[in-house]
Design a protein around this motif. Structure first.
Motif, PDB file in Angstrom:
ATOM      1  N   ASN A 212       0.824  -1.212   0.000  1.00 41.39           N
ATOM      2  CA  ASN A 212       0.000   0.000   0.000  1.00 41.39           C
ATOM      3  C   ASN A 212       0.854   1.256   0.000  1.00 41.39           C
ATOM      4  O   ASN A 212       0.562   2.235  -0.715  1.00 41.39           O
ATOM      5  CB  ASN A 212      -0.937   0.003   1.208  1.00 41.39           C
ATOM      6  CG  ASN A 212      -2.083  -0.979   1.060  1.00 41.39           C
ATOM      7  OD1 ASN A 212      -2.271  -1.586   0.010  1.00 41.39           O
ATOM      8  ND2 ASN A 212      -2.860  -1.150   2.128  1.00 41.39           N
ATOM      9  N   ASP A 216       0.752   3.796  -3.144  1.00 38.57           N
ATOM     10  CA  ASP A 216       0.257   5.158  -2.898  1.00 38.57           C
ATOM     11  C   ASP A 216       1.324   6.206  -3.178  1.00 38.57           C
ATOM     12  O   ASP A 216       1.008   7.344  -3.541  1.00 38.57           O
ATOM     13  CB  ASP A 216      -0.230   5.293  -1.451  1.00 38.57           C
ATOM     14  CG  ASP A 216      -1.517   4.530  -1.189  1.00 38.57           C
ATOM     15  OD1 ASP A 216      -2.221   4.195  -2.165  1.00 38.57           O
ATOM     16  OD2 ASP A 216      -1.806   4.240  -0.008  1.00 38.57           O
ATOM     17  N   GLU A 219       2.011   5.990  -7.485  1.00 40.60           N
ATOM     18  CA  GLU A 219       0.904   6.033  -8.458  1.00 40.60           C
ATOM     19  C   GLU A 219       0.800   7.415  -9.105  1.00 40.60           C
ATOM     20  O   GLU A 219       1.358   8.392  -8.627  1.00 40.60           O
ATOM     21  CB  GLU A 219      -0.422   5.658  -7.765  1.00 40.60           C
ATOM     22  CG  GLU A 219      -0.831   6.598  -6.629  1.00 40.60           C
ATOM     23  CD  GLU A 219      -1.583   7.822  -7.117  1.00 40.60           C
ATOM     24  OE1 GLU A 219      -2.223   7.753  -8.187  1.00 40.60           O
ATOM     25  OE2 GLU A 219      -1.517   8.863  -6.436  1.00 40.60           O
TER      26      GLU A 219
END
Length: 265
Positions: A212, A216, A219
């Motif tokens: 994650n 995050d 991206e």
């Protein structure tokens, strides 16, 4: 009479040839050569940035970093990257999978956000990746520059799509479903058990607990560069002149001259 006609024709051809050799198209593009001073300024900037990141001790070589940075500026110049993010990710497949060979770097902040493990494809090699492919169902990693796409939820949970920028090397990434995702086989436990990481079907998989954070962070149209010297690699995004020009405009623009008024005595 025939002799004179041929002689005249010969003179005409010679004159035309000389004219042709000396003529240049008014729309011919002029290539500007970089002066030694301009190049040395850019080289100094790259070297200073590399030193400020303190990544040499963790294994990121100067030449790999410079390649990634050159690609970053080329892709920025081509309008393919985010206008608000300055993040680059570098995965060096010349290193063993048991090494932390993925770096995520914020260029504006001049800091390493994360240095961690990343897996390669099952058919690329055991602990070290030596074979690469752009072909569907090859189960091999693909080298080159990628631009990160959208986040989605798939069989591996939260995942991040990638668009390969290099024709013939990684431009089939979308059709191959080459994405960033978390995997249980990436981590110290697997290294302890196997002596290496587990392997993916070609995806740059990261540790499940970091997935994650990685996704995050990178991206939204940032660059991922997967490096290897095991395969002859060329890219239009490795143009150092374009990179230096863009950096000169965006980063290295000199301060305007200061006007000093000297009072009369």
């Amino acid at each position: 009479m025939r002799k004179y006609i041929l002689g005249g024709l010969g003179i005409t051809l010679i004159t035309f040839s000389l004219f042709s050799l000396g003529w240049k198209s008014p729309i011919e593009k002029k290539v500007r050569k970089r002066t030694p001073t301009e190049q040395s300024i850019y080289d100094h900037y790259v070297s200073d940035l590399y030193d400020s990141l303190h990544v040499e001790d963790s294994g990121l070589r100067m030449e790999v970093f410079e390649r990634a940075l050159t690609g970053f500026y080329n892709l920025k110049n081509a309008g393919k990257l985010s206008g608000t993010k300055s993040v680059i990710s570098v995965a060096d497949m010349d290193m063993l999978s048991s090494s932390k060979r993925l770096w995520i770097i914020d260029l504006d902040q001049k800091k390493v956000i994360l240095n961690t493990w990343v897996a390669h494809g099952q058919h690329s090699g055991a602990d070290k990746a030596t074979q690469f492919s752009n072909v569907n169902d090859s189960y091999q990693s693909s080298i080159g520059f990628y631009v990160t796409g959208e986040i989605y939820t798939g069989k591996h949970g939260k995942s991040l799509r990638l668009d390969g920028m290099d024709a013939g090397f990684n431009d089939n990434a979308r059709s191959r479903s080459i994405v960033v995702h978390g995997a249980s086989y990436v981590g110290q436990g697997t290294i302890n058990a196997l002596g290496r990481l587990g392997r993916s079907q070609g995806c740059p998989a990261v540790a499940q607990e970091l997935a994650n954070t990685v996704i995050d962070t990178i991206e939204g149209k940032t660059v991922l560069f997967i490096n290897s010297s095991a395969k002859q690699y060329t890219s239009r995004f490795l143009d150092e002149h374009v990179a230096a020009d863009f950096a000169q405009l965006k980063v290295l623009t000199p301060l305007p001259p200061v006007t000093v008024t000297i009072p009369e005595s």
